[in-house]
Design a protein around this motif. Structure first.
Motif, PDB file in Angstrom:
ATOM      1  N   ASP A  39       1.138  -1.779  -0.033  1.00  0.00           N
ATOM      2  CA  ASP A  39      -0.316  -0.020  -0.078  1.00  0.00           C
ATOM      3  C   ASP A  39       0.753   1.201   0.375  1.00  0.00           C
ATOM      4  OD1 ASP A  39      -2.307  -1.688  -0.292  1.00  0.00           O
ATOM      5  OD2 ASP A  39      -2.507  -1.698   2.396  1.00  0.00           O
ATOM      6  N   HIS A  40       2.040   1.256   0.080  1.00  0.00           N
ATOM      7  CA  HIS A  40       2.922   2.445  -0.014  1.00  0.00           C
ATOM      8  C   HIS A  40       3.000   3.199  -0.941  1.00  0.00           C
ATOM      9  CE1 HIS A  40       6.841   4.796   0.601  1.00  0.00           C
ATOM     10  NE2 HIS A  40       6.272   4.891   1.680  1.00  0.00           N
ATOM     11  N   PRO A  41       2.962   4.765  -1.156  1.00  0.00           N
ATOM     12  CA  PRO A  41       2.410   5.388  -2.142  1.00  0.00           C
ATOM     13  C   PRO A  41       3.845   5.561  -2.923  1.00  0.00           C
ATOM     14  CG  PRO A  41       1.768   5.821  -0.115  1.00  0.00           C
ATOM     15  CD  PRO A  41       2.945   5.253   0.097  1.00  0.00           C
ATOM     16  N   ALA A  50      14.811   0.593   3.039  1.00  0.00           N
ATOM     17  CA  ALA A  50      15.660   1.743   4.421  1.00  0.00           C
ATOM     18  C   ALA A  50      15.788   0.745   5.606  1.00  0.00           C
ATOM     19  CB  ALA A  50      14.718   2.522   4.217  1.00  0.00           C
ATOM     20  N   THR A  51      15.991  -0.607   4.668  1.00  0.00           N
ATOM     21  CA  THR A  51      15.711  -1.237   5.734  1.00  0.00           C
ATOM     22  C   THR A  51      17.489  -1.269   6.375  1.00  0.00           C
ATOM     23  OG1 THR A  51      16.569  -3.395   5.154  1.00  0.00           O
ATOM     24  CG2 THR A  51      14.230  -3.137   5.642  1.00  0.00           C
ATOM     25  N   GLY A  52      17.970  -1.838   7.599  1.00  0.00           N
ATOM     26  CA  GLY A  52      19.610  -2.477   8.352  1.00  0.00           C
ATOM     27  C   GLY A  52      19.873  -0.659   8.172  1.00  0.00           C
ATOM     28  N   LYS A  53      19.277   0.064   8.469  1.00  0.00           N
ATOM     29  CA  LYS A  53      20.063   1.343   8.964  1.00  0.00           C
ATOM     30  C   LYS A  53      18.846   2.261   9.793  1.00  0.00           C
ATOM     31  CE  LYS A  53      18.963   4.008   4.591  1.00  0.00           C
ATOM     32  NZ  LYS A  53      19.164   4.500   3.932  1.00  0.00           N
ATOM     33  N   ASP A  54      19.462   3.474   9.898  1.00  0.00           N
ATOM     34  CA  ASP A  54      18.364   4.566  10.465  1.00  0.00           C
ATOM     35  C   ASP A  54      17.756   5.464   9.470  1.00  0.00           C
ATOM     36  OD1 ASP A  54      16.721   6.738  11.658  1.00  0.00           O
ATOM     37  OD2 ASP A  54      18.394   7.518  13.162  1.00  0.00           O
ATOM     38  N   ALA A  55      16.675   5.220   9.259  1.00  0.00           N
ATOM     39  CA  ALA A  55      15.911   5.413   8.445  1.00  0.00           C
ATOM     40  C   ALA A  55      14.741   6.940   8.000  1.00  0.00           C
ATOM     41  CB  ALA A  55      14.972   4.541   7.343  1.00  0.00           C
ATOM     42  N   THR A  56      15.707   7.100   9.588  1.00  0.00           N
ATOM     43  CA  THR A  56      14.828   8.940   9.241  1.00  0.00           C
ATOM     44  C   THR A  56      15.634   9.695   8.602  1.00  0.00           C
ATOM     45  OG1 THR A  56      15.095   7.980  12.326  1.00  0.00           O
ATOM     46  CG2 THR A  56      14.766  10.350  11.277  1.00  0.00           C
ATOM     47  N   ASP A  57      16.150  10.435   8.302  1.00  0.00           N
ATOM     48  CA  ASP A  57      16.443  11.014   7.360  1.00  0.00           C
ATOM     49  C   ASP A  57      15.757  11.137   5.698  1.00  0.00           C
ATOM     50  OD1 ASP A  57      17.747  12.435   9.254  1.00  0.00           O
ATOM     51  OD2 ASP A  57      19.691  11.348   8.111  1.00  0.00           O
ATOM     52  N   ASP A  58      15.791   9.300   5.644  1.00  0.00           N
ATOM     53  CA  ASP A  58      14.843   9.042   4.104  1.00  0.00           C
ATOM     54  C   ASP A  58      13.223   9.687   4.423  1.00  0.00           C
ATOM     55  OD1 ASP A  58      17.320   7.947   3.153  1.00  0.00           O
ATOM     56  OD2 ASP A  58      16.602   6.313   3.938  1.00  0.00           O
ATOM     57  N   PHE A  59      13.063   9.158   5.876  1.00  0.00           N
ATOM     58  CA  PHE A  59      11.382   9.674   5.417  1.00  0.00           C
ATOM     59  C   PHE A  59      11.526  11.218   6.133  1.00  0.00           C
ATOM     60  CE2 PHE A  59       8.158  10.167   8.609  1.00  0.00           C
ATOM     61  CZ  PHE A  59       6.738   9.559   8.515  1.00  0.00           C
ATOM     62  N   ASP A  60      12.193  11.619   6.349  1.00  0.00           N
ATOM     63  CA  ASP A  60      11.582  13.186   6.483  1.00  0.00           C
ATOM     64  C   ASP A  60      12.442  13.987   5.134  1.00  0.00           C
ATOM     65  OD1 ASP A  60      10.971  12.913   9.588  1.00  0.00           O
ATOM     66  OD2 ASP A  60      13.111  13.508  10.163  1.00  0.00           O
ATOM     67  N   VAL A  62      11.060  13.107   2.479  1.00  0.00           N
ATOM     68  CA  VAL A  62      10.053  13.065   1.538  1.00  0.00           C
ATOM     69  C   VAL A  62       8.959  13.936   2.212  1.00  0.00           C
ATOM     70  CG1 VAL A  62       8.085  11.280   1.306  1.00  0.00           C
ATOM     71  CG2 VAL A  62      10.838  10.318   1.126  1.00  0.00           C
ATOM     72  N   GLY A  63       8.585  13.887   3.240  1.00  0.00           N
ATOM     73  CA  GLY A  63       8.232  15.265   3.049  1.00  0.00           C
ATOM     74  C   GLY A  63       6.214  14.525   3.813  1.00  0.00           C
ATOM     75  N   HIS A  64       6.501  13.356   4.978  1.00  0.00           N
ATOM     76  CA  HIS A  64       5.248  13.140   5.008  1.00  0.00           C
ATOM     77  C   HIS A  64       4.304  13.165   5.712  1.00  0.00           C
ATOM     78  CE1 HIS A  64       7.747   9.545   4.333  1.00  0.00           C
ATOM     79  NE2 HIS A  64       6.490   8.946   3.420  1.00  0.00           N
ATOM     80  N   SER A  65       3.220  13.675   5.107  1.00  0.00           N
ATOM     81  CA  SER A  65       1.788  14.175   5.925  1.00  0.00           C
ATOM     82  C   SER A  65       1.787  14.170   7.324  1.00  0.00           C
ATOM     83  CB  SER A  65       0.599  13.841   5.465  1.00  0.00           C
ATOM     84  OG  SER A  65       0.567  12.812   5.328  1.00  0.00           O
ATOM     85  N   SER A  66       1.358  14.605   8.001  1.00  0.00           N
ATOM     86  CA  SER A  66       0.393  14.200   9.704  1.00  0.00           C
ATOM     87  C   SER A  66      -0.292  12.489   9.702  1.00  0.00           C
ATOM     88  CB  SER A  66      -0.595  15.367   9.828  1.00  0.00           C
ATOM     89  OG  SER A  66      -1.522  15.716   9.734  1.00  0.00           O
ATOM     90  N   MET A  72       1.584   5.689  11.027  1.00  0.00           N
ATOM     91  CA  MET A  72       3.396   4.693  11.614  1.00  0.00           C
ATOM     92  C   MET A  72       2.591   4.221  13.526  1.00  0.00           C
ATOM     93  SD  MET A  72       6.164   7.887  10.921  1.00  0.00           S
ATOM     94  CE  MET A  72       6.543   6.509  11.821  1.00  0.00           C
ATOM     95  N   ASP A  73       1.781   4.888  14.124  1.00  0.00           N
ATOM     96  CA  ASP A  73       1.515   3.796  15.506  1.00  0.00           C
ATOM     97  C   ASP A  73       1.097   2.784  15.731  1.00  0.00           C
ATOM     98  OD1 ASP A  73       1.530   5.898  16.956  1.00  0.00           O
ATOM     99  OD2 ASP A  73      -0.461   7.052  16.307  1.00  0.00           O
ATOM    100  N   GLU A  74       0.566   2.817  13.884  1.00  0.00           N
ATOM    101  CA  GLU A  74      -0.054   0.936  14.106  1.00  0.00           C
ATOM    102  C   GLU A  74       1.154  -0.462  13.321  1.00  0.00           C
ATOM    103  OE1 GLU A  74      -2.486  -0.149  10.088  1.00  0.00           O
ATOM    104  OE2 GLU A  74      -2.892   1.950  10.822  1.00  0.00           O
ATOM    105  N   PHE A  75       2.422   0.053  13.753  1.00  0.00           N
ATOM    106  CA  PHE A  75       3.060  -0.576  12.977  1.00  0.00           C
ATOM    107  C   PHE A  75       4.391  -0.435  13.903  1.00  0.00           C
ATOM    108  CE2 PHE A  75       1.309   1.197   9.273  1.00  0.00           C
ATOM    109  CZ  PHE A  75       0.957  -0.159   8.296  1.00  0.00           C
TER     110      PHE A  75
END
Length: 136
Positions: A39-41, A50-60, A62-66, A72-75
């Motif tokens: 389901d990931h867009p 993004a596995t096997g590392k800190d994916a924070t920078d990758d996530f930020d 992209v600019g994910h919505s609120s 993310m809480d459900e995962f």
């Protein structure tokens, strides 16, 4: 989930890097995003990369919505032991010789600083002399 609140180290999280079992580390938290891969867009390959590392920078970056952040809480499955994440070194550019942008030799600059004002002054007097002669 039964593993909520558990602390994982990076090697443990890194083992979860397939289509059937995919975990990510974002902002010090561990997420099992296996059910979300299809389901990931951005596609499943983005998450698997993004596995096997800190994916924070990758996530930020992209600019994910609120709403994406709330999802993310459900995962969530636990926390990451930050001491197991390699620290990033600050980029230091290689040493290079000093680059002189002004390639004009210094004596030419001094010569021009002397001659150009003289030329302007001479031109001004020439124009004035010519216009006075034309009036007469």
């Amino acid at each position: 989930m039964s593993s909520q609140g558990k602390v994982f180290n990076l090697p443990e999280v890194s083992e979860h890097n397939t289509h059937k079992d995919c975990w990510l580390v974002i902002e010090g938290k561990v997420y099992d995003v296996t059910k979300f891969l299809e389901d990931h867009p951005g596609g499943d390959e983005v998450l698997l990369a993004a596995t096997g590392k800190d994916a924070t920078d990758d996530f930020d970056d992209v600019g994910h919505s609120s709403s994406a952040r709330a999802m993310m809480d459900e995962f969530y499955v636990g926390e990451i032991d930050t001491s197991t994440i390699p620290s990033r070194k600050a980029y230091t550019p290689p040493k290079q010789p000093h680059y002189n942008q002004d390639k004009t030799p210094e004596f030419i600059m001094k010569l021009l600083q002397f001659i150009v004002p003289l030329l302007i002054l001479g031109l001004a007097f020439g124009i004035r002399f010519y216009t006075k002669k034309a009036e007469a």
